[in-house]
Design a protein around this motif. Structure first.
Motif, short mmCIF file in Angstrom:
data_model
loop_
_atom_site.label_atom_id
_atom_site.label_comp_id
_atom_site.label_asym_id
_atom_site.label_seq_id
_atom_site.Cartn_x
_atom_site.Cartn_y
_atom_site.Cartn_z
N PRO A 7 0.80 -1.23 0.00
CA PRO A 7 0.00 0.00 0.00
C PRO A 7 0.84 1.29 0.00
O PRO A 7 0.30 2.36 -0.30
N LEU A 8 2.13 1.18 0.28
CA LEU A 8 2.99 2.37 0.27
C LEU A 8 3.05 3.04 -1.11
O LEU A 8 3.28 4.24 -1.20
N TRP A 9 2.83 2.28 -2.18
CA TRP A 9 2.84 2.88 -3.53
C TRP A 9 1.88 4.05 -3.61
O TRP A 9 2.17 5.05 -4.28
N ALA A 10 0.74 3.96 -2.94
CA ALA A 10 -0.25 5.04 -2.97
C ALA A 10 0.24 6.30 -2.28
O ALA A 10 -0.24 7.40 -2.57
N GLU A 11 1.22 6.15 -1.39
CA GLU A 11 1.78 7.31 -0.69
C GLU A 11 2.97 7.92 -1.42
O GLU A 11 3.35 9.06 -1.15
N LEU A 12 3.56 7.16 -2.34
CA LEU A 12 4.68 7.67 -3.12
C LEU A 12 4.14 8.54 -4.25
O LEU A 12 2.97 8.45 -4.62
N THR A 13 5.02 9.36 -4.80
CA THR A 13 4.59 10.26 -5.87
C THR A 13 5.46 10.10 -7.12
O THR A 13 6.59 9.62 -7.05
N HIS A 14 4.88 10.50 -8.24
CA HIS A 14 5.62 10.63 -9.48
C HIS A 14 5.20 11.95 -10.12
O HIS A 14 4.54 12.77 -9.47
N ALA A 15 5.58 12.20 -11.35
CA ALA A 15 5.36 13.50 -11.98
C ALA A 15 3.90 13.91 -12.06
O ALA A 15 3.59 15.11 -12.13
N TYR A 16 2.99 12.94 -12.02
CA TYR A 16 1.58 13.26 -12.20
C TYR A 16 0.75 13.04 -10.95
O TYR A 16 -0.48 13.01 -11.02
N GLY A 17 1.43 12.87 -9.80
CA GLY A 17 0.70 12.69 -8.55
C GLY A 17 1.02 11.37 -7.88
O GLY A 17 2.17 10.93 -7.86
N GLY A 18 0.00 10.73 -7.33
CA GLY A 18 0.18 9.47 -6.62
C GLY A 18 0.66 8.36 -7.54
O GLY A 18 0.33 8.33 -8.73
N ALA A 19 1.44 7.45 -6.98
CA ALA A 19 2.14 6.43 -7.77
C ALA A 19 1.47 5.06 -7.73
O ALA A 19 2.11 4.05 -8.04
N SER A 20 0.20 4.99 -7.41
CA SER A 20 -0.45 3.69 -7.34
C SER A 20 -0.54 2.98 -8.69
O SER A 20 -0.80 1.78 -8.74
N ASP A 21 -0.29 3.70 -9.79
CA ASP A 21 -0.32 3.09 -11.12
C ASP A 21 1.00 2.43 -11.51
O ASP A 21 1.05 1.63 -12.45
N ILE A 22 2.07 2.73 -10.81
CA ILE A 22 3.40 2.23 -11.18
C ILE A 22 3.50 0.71 -11.07
O ILE A 22 4.09 0.07 -11.96
N PRO A 23 2.98 0.05 -10.04
CA PRO A 23 3.09 -1.42 -10.00
C PRO A 23 2.53 -2.10 -11.25
O PRO A 23 3.13 -3.06 -11.75
N GLU A 24 1.41 -1.62 -11.77
CA GLU A 24 0.84 -2.25 -12.97
C GLU A 24 1.75 -2.03 -14.18
O GLU A 24 1.91 -2.92 -15.02
N LEU A 25 2.37 -0.86 -14.28
CA LEU A 25 3.32 -0.61 -15.36
C LEU A 25 4.53 -1.53 -15.25
O LEU A 25 5.05 -2.01 -16.25
N LEU A 26 4.99 -1.78 -14.03
CA LEU A 26 6.12 -2.68 -13.83
C LEU A 26 5.75 -4.12 -14.18
O LEU A 26 6.57 -4.86 -14.73
N ARG A 27 4.53 -4.51 -13.87
CA ARG A 27 4.07 -5.85 -14.28
C ARG A 27 4.06 -5.96 -15.81
O ARG A 27 4.46 -6.98 -16.38
N ALA A 28 3.59 -4.93 -16.47
CA ALA A 28 3.57 -4.92 -17.94
C ALA A 28 4.99 -4.97 -18.49
O ALA A 28 5.26 -5.65 -19.48
N LEU A 29 5.90 -4.28 -17.83
CA LEU A 29 7.29 -4.28 -18.26
C LEU A 29 7.89 -5.68 -18.14
O LEU A 29 8.61 -6.13 -19.03
#
Length: 171
Positions: A7-29
């Motif tokens: 759940p910490l992904w939701a607290e992390l940030t990236h250029a467009y806000g919250g980073a809860s979308d990054i795990p799915e991108l990493l799975r796709a990668l």
């Protein structure tokens, strides 16, 4: 390494806000490690624009790098140059003041991933490398050896700069 379901992904940030979308991108990668034909191909396009946006990095950048390095270390065929260049670019940005401090919970995994870049290079050493891959190898090697200036130069090196260097054209 931060688990993709943490759940910490939701607290992390990236250029467009919250980073809860990054795990799915990493799975796709992980499902598609081969070299891309265009810089606009997914998931690399969104990973780059989210994690190293115009040279700035974010807390999610530090959490994603261990996953990117792990995926590259287990791929058994040629990999995309971004597997080496994105970690190098994130570290260059961090070290040149274009990102926040690494959250304590991510520090060990992040630094370990940078050390493992040499292993990734070794795993893929016998593959055919084009110029972007070769430059990324040099940048990743420089980062892993704590030479940030050389890493940054290799990231920015392109065919125009190479030609200028070859011609001693420094005006």
């Amino acid at each position: 390494m931060l688990g993709l379901d943490d759940p910490l992904w939701a607290e992390l940030t990236h250029a467009y806000g919250g980073a809860s979308d990054i795990p799915e991108l990493l799975r796709a990668l992980a499902a598609r490690t081969v070299p891309t034909k265009s810089v606009t191909e997914e998931p690399w396009f969104t990973l780059w624009s989210s994690l190293c946006h115009q040279g700035d990095v974010y807390t999610a950048s530090y959490a994603a790098i261990p996953h990117i390095v792990e995926i590259a270390s287990t791929a058994m065929w040629p990999i995309d140059f971004s597997f080496l260049e994105l970690p190098a670019a994130v570290e260059v940005a961090r070290r040149t003041g274009r990102g926040p401090e690494i959250p304590a919970v991510l520090t060990v995994a992040y630094h370990h991933a940078l050390e493992r870049l040499i292993d990734v290079i070794g795993i893929h050493l016998k593959e055919v490398w084009d110029a972007p891959m070769l430059h990324s190898v040099f940048a990743a090697l420089a980062v892993s050896k704590d030479d940030i200036a050389t890493a940054e130069a290799m990231i920015n090196l392109d065919s125009d700069w190479i030609e200028r260097i070859r011609n001693c054209d420094f005006d």
